[in-house]
Design a protein around this motif. Structure first.
Motif, PDB file in Angstrom:
ATOM      1  N   LEU A  60      -9.832 -16.630 -32.229  1.00 12.08           N
ATOM      2  CA  LEU A  60      -8.547 -16.783 -31.546  1.00 12.08           C
ATOM      3  C   LEU A  60      -7.433 -16.883 -32.581  1.00 12.08           C
ATOM      4  N   VAL A  61      -6.412 -16.013 -32.432  1.00 12.49           N
ATOM      5  CA  VAL A  61      -5.327 -15.957 -33.411  1.00 12.49           C
ATOM      6  C   VAL A  61      -3.983 -16.114 -32.697  1.00 12.49           C
ATOM      7  N   PRO A  62      -3.419 -17.325 -32.646  1.00 16.11           N
ATOM      8  CA  PRO A  62      -2.073 -17.495 -32.087  1.00 16.11           C
ATOM      9  C   PRO A  62      -1.031 -17.081 -33.125  1.00 16.11           C
ATOM     10  N   VAL A  70      -9.125 -12.001 -30.571  1.00 15.66           N
ATOM     11  CA  VAL A  70      -8.073 -12.000 -29.559  1.00 15.66           C
ATOM     12  C   VAL A  70      -6.812 -12.571 -30.192  1.00 15.66           C
ATOM     13  N   VAL A  71      -5.793 -11.713 -30.335  1.00 14.58           N
ATOM     14  CA  VAL A  71      -4.510 -12.113 -30.896  1.00 14.58           C
ATOM     15  C   VAL A  71      -3.528 -12.320 -29.750  1.00 14.58           C
ATOM     16  N   ALA A 119       0.587  -6.216 -35.097  1.00 16.53           N
ATOM     17  CA  ALA A 119      -0.761  -6.598 -34.670  1.00 16.53           C
ATOM     18  C   ALA A 119      -1.373  -5.545 -33.760  1.00 16.53           C
ATOM     19  N   SER A 120      -0.545  -4.906 -32.920  1.00 21.30           N
ATOM     20  CA  SER A 120      -1.056  -3.921 -31.960  1.00 21.30           C
ATOM     21  C   SER A 120      -1.687  -2.713 -32.648  1.00 21.30           C
ATOM     22  N   HIS A 122     -14.287  -5.871 -32.046  1.00 22.20           N
ATOM     23  CA  HIS A 122     -13.303  -5.455 -31.047  1.00 22.20           C
ATOM     24  C   HIS A 122     -12.088  -6.372 -31.116  1.00 22.20           C
ATOM     25  N   ILE A 123     -10.887  -5.771 -31.179  1.00 19.14           N
ATOM     26  CA  ILE A 123      -9.635  -6.523 -31.279  1.00 19.14           C
ATOM     27  C   ILE A 123      -8.765  -6.238 -30.062  1.00 19.14           C
ATOM     28  N   ARG A 124      -8.275  -7.314 -29.439  1.00 27.85           N
ATOM     29  CA  ARG A 124      -7.294  -7.227 -28.365  1.00 27.85           C
ATOM     30  C   ARG A 124      -6.037  -7.976 -28.802  1.00 27.85           C
ATOM     31  N   VAL A 125      -4.889  -7.418 -28.452  1.00 25.34           N
ATOM     32  CA  VAL A 125      -3.613  -8.049 -28.785  1.00 25.34           C
ATOM     33  C   VAL A 125      -2.832  -8.248 -27.492  1.00 25.34           C
ATOM     34  N   LEU A 126      -2.513  -9.501 -27.178  1.00 27.90           N
ATOM     35  CA  LEU A 126      -1.803  -9.855 -25.961  1.00 27.90           C
ATOM     36  C   LEU A 126      -0.425 -10.412 -26.308  1.00 27.90           C
TER      37      LEU A 126
END
Length: 475
Positions: free
Chosen positions: A114-116, A142-143, A156-157, A167-171
């Motif tokens: 988890l990356v805030p 998960v960013v 980040a995207s 697997h990387i997701r950027v929200l």
């Protein structure tokens, strides 16, 4: 969002232990305890001779000298006792960490990172790149961009997708604070274990593998990694590097011996998902609707203190799960480079930690079946955070007053020099167990005589402001 599951790690011996970090700190333990024994013996001698030392003084001067001398000797007794107890338990904690290093899972469980992130455009790319270099077979990242006003989300995207099995997701969400960003990332992740890192941190390639090993014990709810300063570019950052080494090398190892690490740091901590779900179910949904910002997301991380890492750590301990320290899991973080920014950071940390202790104390008191020993550890936490800086300043004042009243510096300076040598030995112990650079030892005298004093004064200011309820912001 993952359901509440409990995953046990079945382990097997890892084979022949690597020579990495094999140097034992036992010589420094023995030297330190011997030094304390000599110090206490000398203290008894000086107590007996104090009347002779001040014999040439008369009137109030002699009375004050005796008071200052006794006060300083009492200070050294307390310091020596604290030092010897902490070093002994730190050695036991270091020995315990070696048992984890003999184990590895038969099947590596999935880990969610988890990356805030908030306004981390200059740093987020290098941080994510370090995560892609992790040597671990089952990872997702998960960013969450917490309403940044810069190009954090855009940069980040570029990492969105699958990279060599990771697997990387950027929200993106409205700004609601670091805790809300972590809660959203937690909701959107699926790993049975959750690794939290800061958006400006660089992880060692073996960090995830090292952190997962202690979870072989099903009673372990979280594992704290080692935080190191990477930007050692001036005196302030080098002194912080020594401070981090001392903070990890003795207090955290000593706490780890009892499975009671009191701060699982934001730059590198791994949690069992089932434990975080317990925290979220019990306390993560108590925020009143009227208090929620547009970016608020509920979950195990709460936003009512300025130290969400200490807050969550204490809540994990409230669930009857232990927390240990793994020194070989390393996160390299950027430290403040100027004195003002350092003091501002520590001001927030101290007030946040006191807030967390106060909140969890009331929670412990009002919750049936709370861990019986937790108040002891919260007391230790409070003493180390708030009381000990006062003791340090008191000792320094008594030392200066003794010098001024006696009028001769010789014997007193020898005494102080001996204390500096004991400090140097503590630093050497910590450098050995942390496998840090030996060059940090050169800064030990300056750390004691200047850096620590400045931080202790800053701590007293923060405590005063906290107890009188002064408003505080993140700026």
């Amino acid at each position: 969002m993952s359901t509440d599951t409990t995953t046990d790690i079945h382990v097997q011996p890892a084979g022949r232990r690597s020579a990495e970090g094999s140097g034992s700190p036992f010589p420094f333990l023995a030297l330190g305890l011997a030094g304390v024994a000599i110090l206490l013996s000398a203290q008894i001698y000086y107590f007996m001779k104090l009347d002779d030392i001040t014999a040439e003084l008369t009137g109030p001067g002699r009375i004050l000298s005796v008071i200052f001398g006794c006060s300083f000797l009492i200070f050294t007794f307390i310091s020596a006792t604290r030092y010897s107890i902490m070093m002994a338990f730190a050695y036991l904690g270091w020995s315990k960490s070696k048992t984890f290093q003999k184990l590895q899972p038969k099947v590596w469980p999935k880990v969610s990172i988890l990356v805030p992130a908030y306004n981390e455009a200059p740093r987020i790319e290098r941080s994510l790149q370090s995560m892609l270099e992790l040597d671990y077979p089952s990872l997702e990242i998960v960013v969450v961009d917490d309403g940044s006003s810069d190009d954090t989300f855009k940069i980040a995207s570029q990492f969105t997708g699958t990279h060599g099995g990771i697997h990387i997701r950027v929200l993106r969400k409205a700004n609601g604070g670091k805790s809300s960003a972590l809660n959203l990332a937690f909701r959107e992740s699926s790993g049975d274990f959750v690794l939290c890192v800061d958006a400006d941190s660089h992880l060692d390639t073996a960090a995830a593998r090292k952190l997962i090993r202690p979870f072989a014990n099903p009673r372990i709810g979280a594992v704290a990694g080692q935080v190191r300063v990477r930007n050692r570019q001036n005196l302030i950052t080098r002194l912080q590097a020594l401070e981090y080494t001392l903070m990890n090398g003795m207090p955290r190892f000593a706490q780890s011996h009892f499975n009671s690490v009191l701060i699982s740091p934001g730059p590198i901590s791994m949690f069992r998902r089932s434990v975080l779900n317990q925290v979220a179910e019990r306390w993560g949904r108590r925020r009143r609707e009227a208090d929620r910002s547009p970016g608020y997301v509920e979950g195990p991380w709460e936003n009512d203190t300025f130290a969400e890492d200490a807050d969550l750590t204490l809540n994990v301990l409230m669930t009857h799960h232990g927390i240990v320290y793994e020194p070989e899991a390393i996160s390299f973080t950027a430290a403040p480079t100027w004195t003002f920014s350092l003091l501002n950071q520590r001001y927030r940390w101290l007030r946040g930690n006191v807030q967390a202790i106060n909140k969890v104390w009331h929670r412990w008191r009002d919750t049936p079946g709370s861990p019986a020993g937790l108040p002891i550890w919260m007391g230790v936490f409070l003493v180390e955070q708030a009381v000990w800086p006062f003791v340090n300043i008191f000792g320094l004042i008594m030392f200066a007053a003794l010098l001024a009243s006696v009028g001769t510096a010789g014997p007193v300076l020898y005494w102080f020099a001996y204390l500096l040598l004991i400090d140097l030995n503590a630093a050497a112990f910590s450098v050995r167990v942390e496998r840090e650079s030996k060059s940090l030892l050169l800064f030990s005298p300056l750390f004691r005589m200047l850096y620590n004093v400045i931080l202790d004064v800053n701590t007293l200011i923060a405590l005063t402001d906290e107890f009188r309820g002064k408003r505080m912001t993140w700026s």
